[in-house]
Motif scaffolding. Structure first.
Motif, PDB file in Angstrom:
ATOM      1  N   LYS A  23       0.855  -1.182   0.000  1.00 39.89           N
ATOM      2  CA  LYS A  23       0.000   0.000   0.000  1.00 39.89           C
ATOM      3  C   LYS A  23       0.886   1.225   0.000  1.00 39.89           C
ATOM      4  CE  LYS A  23      -3.673  -0.479   2.932  1.00 39.89           C
ATOM      5  NZ  LYS A  23      -4.364  -0.893   4.181  1.00 39.89           N
ATOM      6  N   THR A  24       1.491   1.485  -1.124  1.00 42.53           N
ATOM      7  CA  THR A  24       2.345   2.666  -1.190  1.00 42.53           C
ATOM      8  C   THR A  24       2.067   3.401  -2.493  1.00 42.53           C
ATOM      9  OG1 THR A  24       4.216   1.893  -2.497  1.00 42.53           O
ATOM     10  CG2 THR A  24       4.155   1.192  -0.197  1.00 42.53           C
ATOM     11  N   ARG A  25       2.663   4.554  -2.613  1.00 50.11           N
ATOM     12  CA  ARG A  25       2.438   5.367  -3.808  1.00 50.11           C
ATOM     13  C   ARG A  25       3.133   4.801  -5.043  1.00 50.11           C
ATOM     14  NH1 ARG A  25       6.065  10.538  -2.067  1.00 50.11           N
ATOM     15  NH2 ARG A  25       5.035  10.155  -0.109  1.00 50.11           N
ATOM     16  N   ASP A  75      19.044  -6.075   0.133  1.00 49.02           N
ATOM     17  CA  ASP A  75      18.593  -5.292  -1.010  1.00 49.02           C
ATOM     18  C   ASP A  75      18.399  -3.843  -0.541  1.00 49.02           C
ATOM     19  OD1 ASP A  75      17.835  -4.741  -3.571  1.00 49.02           O
ATOM     20  OD2 ASP A  75      16.188  -6.196  -3.620  1.00 49.02           O
ATOM     21  N   LEU A  76      18.378  -2.930  -1.509  1.00 47.36           N
ATOM     22  CA  LEU A  76      18.170  -1.525  -1.149  1.00 47.36           C
ATOM     23  C   LEU A  76      16.689  -1.287  -0.831  1.00 47.36           C
ATOM     24  CD1 LEU A  76      21.005  -1.243  -2.311  1.00 47.36           C
ATOM     25  CD2 LEU A  76      20.218   0.706  -3.639  1.00 47.36           C
ATOM     26  N   GLY A  77      16.425  -0.580   0.252  1.00 43.68           N
ATOM     27  CA  GLY A  77      15.050  -0.221   0.581  1.00 43.68           C
ATOM     28  C   GLY A  77      14.641   1.029  -0.180  1.00 43.68           C
ATOM     29  N   ALA A  78      13.341   1.315  -0.146  1.00 40.78           N
ATOM     30  CA  ALA A  78      12.842   2.487  -0.870  1.00 40.78           C
ATOM     31  C   ALA A  78      13.504   3.792  -0.407  1.00 40.78           C
ATOM     32  CB  ALA A  78      11.326   2.565  -0.735  1.00 40.78           C
ATOM     33  N   PRO A  79      13.665   4.012   0.890  1.00 45.12           N
ATOM     34  CA  PRO A  79      14.325   5.250   1.329  1.00 45.12           C
ATOM     35  C   PRO A  79      15.781   5.298   0.862  1.00 45.12           C
ATOM     36  CG  PRO A  79      13.181   4.179   3.162  1.00 45.12           C
ATOM     37  CD  PRO A  79      13.210   3.210   2.038  1.00 45.12           C
ATOM     38  N   ASP A  80      16.418   4.123   0.761  1.00 48.67           N
ATOM     39  CA  ASP A  80      17.809   4.081   0.295  1.00 48.67           C
ATOM     40  C   ASP A  80      17.899   4.509  -1.173  1.00 48.67           C
ATOM     41  OD1 ASP A  80      18.545   3.065   2.775  1.00 48.67           O
ATOM     42  OD2 ASP A  80      18.190   0.997   2.138  1.00 48.67           O
ATOM     43  N   GLU A  81      16.936   4.041  -1.962  1.00 43.82           N
ATOM     44  CA  GLU A  81      16.919   4.421  -3.376  1.00 43.82           C
ATOM     45  C   GLU A  81      16.761   5.933  -3.517  1.00 43.82           C
ATOM     46  OE1 GLU A  81      14.894   0.323  -5.133  1.00 43.82           O
ATOM     47  OE2 GLU A  81      13.733   2.169  -5.134  1.00 43.82           O
ATOM     48  N   THR A  82      15.941   6.510  -2.631  1.00 47.39           N
ATOM     49  CA  THR A  82      15.740   7.955  -2.675  1.00 47.39           C
ATOM     50  C   THR A  82      17.036   8.696  -2.375  1.00 47.39           C
ATOM     51  OG1 THR A  82      13.442   7.699  -2.010  1.00 47.39           O
ATOM     52  CG2 THR A  82      14.440   9.861  -1.662  1.00 47.39           C
ATOM     53  N   ILE A  83      17.749   8.238  -1.356  1.00 47.98           N
ATOM     54  CA  ILE A  83      19.010   8.887  -0.990  1.00 47.98           C
ATOM     55  C   ILE A  83      19.970   8.887  -2.178  1.00 47.98           C
ATOM     56  CG2 ILE A  83      21.103   8.612   0.412  1.00 47.98           C
ATOM     57  CD1 ILE A  83      19.222   7.484   2.650  1.00 47.98           C
ATOM     58  N   ARG A 138      -1.175   5.852  -8.893  1.00 51.86           N
ATOM     59  CA  ARG A 138      -2.521   5.408  -9.296  1.00 51.86           C
ATOM     60  C   ARG A 138      -3.138   6.243 -10.406  1.00 51.86           C
ATOM     61  NH1 ARG A 138      -4.167   6.847  -3.321  1.00 51.86           N
ATOM     62  NH2 ARG A 138      -3.488   8.995  -3.415  1.00 51.86           N
ATOM     63  N   GLU A 139      -2.645   7.472 -10.615  1.00 51.57           N
ATOM     64  CA  GLU A 139      -3.237   8.308 -11.649  1.00 51.57           C
ATOM     65  C   GLU A 139      -2.657   8.056 -13.029  1.00 51.57           C
ATOM     66  OE1 GLU A 139      -3.329  12.472 -10.440  1.00 51.57           O
ATOM     67  OE2 GLU A 139      -3.357  11.773  -8.371  1.00 51.57           O
ATOM     68  N   THR A 140      -1.631   7.179 -13.110  1.00 53.53           N
ATOM     69  CA  THR A 140      -0.945   7.001 -14.389  1.00 53.53           C
ATOM     70  C   THR A 140      -1.516   5.867 -15.222  1.00 53.53           C
ATOM     71  OG1 THR A 140       0.686   5.493 -13.448  1.00 53.53           O
ATOM     72  CG2 THR A 140       1.216   7.849 -13.402  1.00 53.53           C
TER      73      THR A 140
END
Length: 431
Positions: A213-215, A300-308, A417-419
């Motif tokens: 349940k994420t964006r 594995d890289l987490g989502a916050p890690d990918e952002t960094i 979800r809008e794409t």
RNA sequence: UCAGGUGUAGCUCAAUCGGCAGAGCGGGUGGCUGUUAACCACUAGGUUGGAGGUUCGAGUCCUCCCACCUGAGCCA
């Protein structure tokens, strides 16, 4: 029916009498003067009606036009700076097809759940229209990129007998007296196709029963998956980089208006340039350690890690050579470091996360057999796949690009979800 | 699955310490010859997500349930 005139082409008809066919986007009245915003799917134009220019009956009928009523409106095209878009239609006649009931979506704000419940109507609004037009451009760009490079489009099946990876993320369905699963990736089939055609790609929907349940997540999303015979990781990365650069270029060339409507910072897209930065897993780990991430080396890289990581660069970043243990069974291991996979993830800029995952495939029969056993996968299900290593096995590689994540990034949206016209998420399968 | 949050008019949201259920938008009626999400006046519109409980009194406090949102894990 007569040849339709579209609002997108309205400049060609300056000074002429035309008939437009569309829907009332919005209207305002000012006594003996009415402004009707008409949309027809190609654009929106302001239509002006003075009392006295038409019969009183028609004037009154137009006053009763509600939002999203359908009508053919005739009039003369004029230029007027006061109108959005610069052109206006001076109304001479109106044929009302239907006066719509009260439209649920007003020009004012609404909550996301309400809008999703009315997705079939929400598609008519300007922002959704812009997003889906960008999506269309991205799809065309993907196809053109590979077609221009001599790839053959090979469609992968949607019903599949077994998992690519684990079965927990698969949607199960009845297939007569057997179980079948909705495809999670066309990759294995593309490997078969690459051995037949050399350079191939598929482009279709894929399904993941992940309870995310994420964006960034949909349960049904579209992927473009190229696969190339006689291709190594480095060449694979050139294709990935080339594809993304081409998509960005096409969207900037052809969808400026939509990006402006979405208030996208276009300079961020214009800054994207080949070659993209390339990091291996150890480089990425060092960046994360320096940034104070809770990242554990070997994971594995987490989502916050990918952002960094992605926020350090203007262009998408390519991260390679992950620990083989966190990657799929079919990934080829690096001959230099056997615990590393010859894989690549491409992270979109601005924290939008992974948009491509791919790499070189294991082409040695014995190594692949051992990997299937180690992952506790049913070997029978992969007999056909193993055949590809028995009959003329060659080095080959490919990747999958997530269409919706790419569009989310290009449009600068908060949520995936809008794409997609009718999103499927863990909590929504309607409308 | 876990953590946090939200749920009040058709929509978006208020409601102070537990004390009369409110506004804007949208709808309806009337007015206005340049509006851009117009404006002005009037008007209709409520099972406060559901079930229990505490209380003289519950939108507000307690318990349980439901729905949705955001994030994590997993992934594109």
């Amino acid at each position: 029916m007569a040849q339709t005139t579209y609002i997108a082409d309205i400049a060609k008809y300056l000074g002429q009498e035309v008939t437009l066919q569309g829907w009332i986007y919005n209207s305002t009245q000012k006594g003996k003067l009415q402004f009707i915003m008409l949309r027809d799917g190609t654009g929106i134009i302001q239509c002006v009606l003075f009392k006295g220019n038409v019969s009183d009956e028609l004037f009154d009928a137009c006053l009763a036009l509600t939002q999203e009523s359908s009508a053919r409106i005739s009039g003369t095209v004029t230029e007027d700076k006061r109108a959005k878009g610069g052109f206006e239609l001076q109304i001479s006649g109106v044929e009302i097809l239907q006066v719509a009931g009260e439209f649920p979506i007003s020009p004012k704000e609404h909550g996301i759940d309400f809008l999703m419940e009315h997705r079939h109507l929400w598609l008519r609004s300007a922002l959704q229209h812009a997003v889906l037009r960008v999506r269309h451009e991205v799809i065309r760009a993907c196809r053109d990129y590979f077609d221009n490079l001599g790839f053959t489009l090979i469609d992968a099946p949607i019903f599949t007998p077994a998992a690519c990876e684990g079965t927990t993320t698969l949607f199960e369905t009845n297939y007569f007296d057997e179980k079948a699963y909705l495809t999670q990736s066309g990759q294995l089939y593309m490997e078969a196709a690459a051995m037949a055609f050399g350079k191939v790609y598929c482009f279709g929907p894929t399904f993941r029963a992940e309870k995310s349940k994420t964006r960034r997540h949909l349960t049904e999303f579209w992927m473009i998956e190229p696969e190339v015979a006689y291709c190594d990781l480095a060449m694979d990365m050139q294709y990935a980089e080339g594809l993304i650069a081409y998509i960005v270029e096409r969207v900037l060339d052809n969808r400026q208006e939509e990006l402006k409507r979405l208030e996208r910072d276009i300079s961020k897209l214009e800054a994207i340039q080949k070659p993209f930065p390339r990091l291996d897993y150890d480089d990425a780990a060092k960046i994360l350690k320096d940034a104070g991430s809770s990242f554990v080396y070997g994971d594995d890289l987490g989502a916050p890690d990918e952002t960094i990581i992605s926020q350090k660069y203007a262009s998408p970043v390519m991260v390679t050579h992950y620990p083989a243990d966190v990657k799929a069974f079919y990934m080829k291991r690096d001959p230099q470091r056997n615990d590393r996979a010859l894989c690549v993830d491409v992270l979109a800029p601005e924290g939008y996360g992974e948009i491509i995952g791919g790499g070189q495939r294991e082409d040695d029969l014995q190594a692949l057999l051992a990997r299937i056993k180690a992952h506790n996968l049913p070997q029978e299900a992969f007999d056909w796949y193993l055949d590809l290593r028995k009959y003329g096995s060659v080095p080959h590689a490919g990747f999958g690009l997530g269409l919706e994540r790419t569009v989310t990034w290009l449009c600068g949206l908060q949520h995936i979800r809008e794409t997609i016209p009718f999103p499927r998420t863990i909590s929504r399968i309607y409308p």
